[in-house]
Design a protein around this motif. Structure first.
Motif, PDB file in Angstrom:
ATOM      1  N   SER A  56       2.523   1.882  -3.383  1.00 16.79           N
ATOM      2  CA  SER A  56       1.551   2.410  -4.345  1.00 16.79           C
ATOM      3  C   SER A  56       1.290   3.895  -4.077  1.00 16.79           C
TER       4      SER A  56
ATOM      5  N   THR B 114       2.072   7.226  -6.460  1.00 10.37           N
ATOM      6  CA  THR B 114       0.991   8.153  -6.791  1.00 10.37           C
ATOM      7  C   THR B 114       1.329   9.581  -6.376  1.00 10.37           C
TER       8      THR B 114
ATOM      9  N   GLU C   5       0.826  -1.217   0.000  1.00  9.55           N
ATOM     10  CA  GLU C   5       0.000   0.000   0.000  1.00  9.55           C
ATOM     11  C   GLU C   5       0.854   1.259   0.000  1.00  9.55           C
TER      12      GLU C   5
END
Length: 376
Positions: free
Chosen positions: A305, A309, A302
């Protein structure tokens, strides 16, 4: 042309909403103290128990006895004589206890290291994808603290212009809406920072994968020490000596000494059993679906990611900030009423974007320190 470009940029900016996060870690000023306090109690507990157990292994034993024994030959040549009083006292020391005591200390130290790694990882899991937001929110708050007074001054000046007919109500409303966005963002930031103080701390610069490796190594060390204690119970090498007197019996020197070695044959079967226990413990902690290994693995996916981003978003915001700063330099030299209104809009939008840029920059840096190599 410049006016059209400015309008387009402003419309694009209006379509983007600021991001507000509400995960938590403690204030930076008390972080180290809280981390120390969190592990100190447990370490004192296990090391205190270890010291208490090891003290019995490392110290000698004092023994004594008093009673009656049958000695000599009775009248008539019988084997048993008249009972005599006997007193015995001395010291006994098991040299294998040195190994057991040191192993108990080593197990306690490993349990302390395991708890330190485990508590840090639990704090990271509690924070989830918001890990590192304390520094990011602090950076955003600093930017907003500097920007809000200037934004409020712009709105005040525009109200004065409206009273004197140099501004329209639509222009005032547009600037007031942007000021309200900044105030709302400042409020959300303050609330998020307050919520952070209630969550467990996770120190900046610690890598999750390194802590996970430390947890596994410390847990293996605990099992290794436990296996060593089980093996040591099969051996005893003791030295006994002291005073031994039988009353009414002639003794040249009422002293005694003894060396005794004992070995439990069950030790022959312990090796494979201890190895199986150690391997089983390692595999059980590694594959436990509710264990720390699984939770941290999910968190790492998580965070990586989110790191990718936010890096992409930071590049977008930085490009917009650079473009607006260039436009602001161009319009500053112009003195028409319309241009001054666009300048006010640019200043407010630039303040919001700089706050978001500060947040993203600090959060990306924090995530990089937690993740190290961010490649999956």
């Amino acid at each position: 042309m410049r006016k059209s470009l400015t309008c387009g940029v402003l419309l694009l900016l209006a379509a983007r909403t600021p991001v507000s996060w509400a995960q938590s870690t403690p204030e930076a000023t008390t972080l180290d103290a809280r981390l120390e306090e969190r592990s100190a109690g447990y370490c004192d507990w296990v090391q205190g128990m270890g010291d208490a157990e090891a003290a019995l292994e490392l110290a000698p034993e004092v023994f004594g006895s008093f009673g009656a024994v049958n000695t000599g030959e009775a009248e008539g040549g019988s084997a048993l004589g008249k009972p005599k009083l006997r007193v015995t006292a001395g010291l006994s020391y098991d040299f294998v206890g040195l190994y057991r005591g040191r192993t108990i200390h080593r197990r306690a130290a490993a349990e302390c290291r395991r708890y330190q790694a485990l508590s840090s990882l639990q704090a990271a899991v509690r924070q989830g994808s918001g890990l590192g937001e304390d520094s990011a929110l602090e950076a955003r708050a600093r930017v907003l603290q500097d920007a809000l007074p200037r934004a409020e001054a712009l709105v005040t000046a525009l109200r004065d212009d409206l009273k004197e007919g140099r501004a329209t109500l639509e222009e005032l409303n547009a600037v007031q809406v942007r000021l309200d966005h900044l105030r709302s963002l400042s409020t959300d930031t303050a609330l998020a920072r307050e919520r952070l103080a209630a969550r467990p701390a996770f120190a900046r610069g610690q890598r999750l994968e390194t802590l996970l490796e430390e947890l596994r190594a410390a847990d293996d060390a605990v099992e290794s020490a436990a296996g060593g204690l089980r093996r040591a119970r099969a051996w005893q090498l003791s030295v006994r000596g002291g005073y031994d007197e039988v009353f009414d019996v002639d003794q040249d020197v009422p002293l005694f000494g003894q060396v005794m070695l004992t070995y439990d044959l069950g030790h022959l079967w312990q090796g494979k059993a201890n190895a199986r226990a150690r391997d089983g413990r390692r595999r059980s902690t590694l594959h436990d679906v509710e264990g720390m290994n699984q939770q941290v693995s999910e968190l790492l996916v998580e965070l990586r990611s989110r790191h990718r981003t936010e890096e992409a978003r930071l590049r977008e915001v930085s490009a917009l900030v650079t473009d607006l700063e260039g436009q602001l330099r161009d319009v500053e030299a112009l003195q028409t009423r319309e241009i001054r209104r666009f300048r006010d809009y640019l200043l407010l939008e630039l303040a919001r974007l700089r706050a978001e840029q500060a947040y993203l920059t600090a959060h990306v840096e924090a995530l990089t320190s937690f993740l190290g190599n961010t490649a999956p």
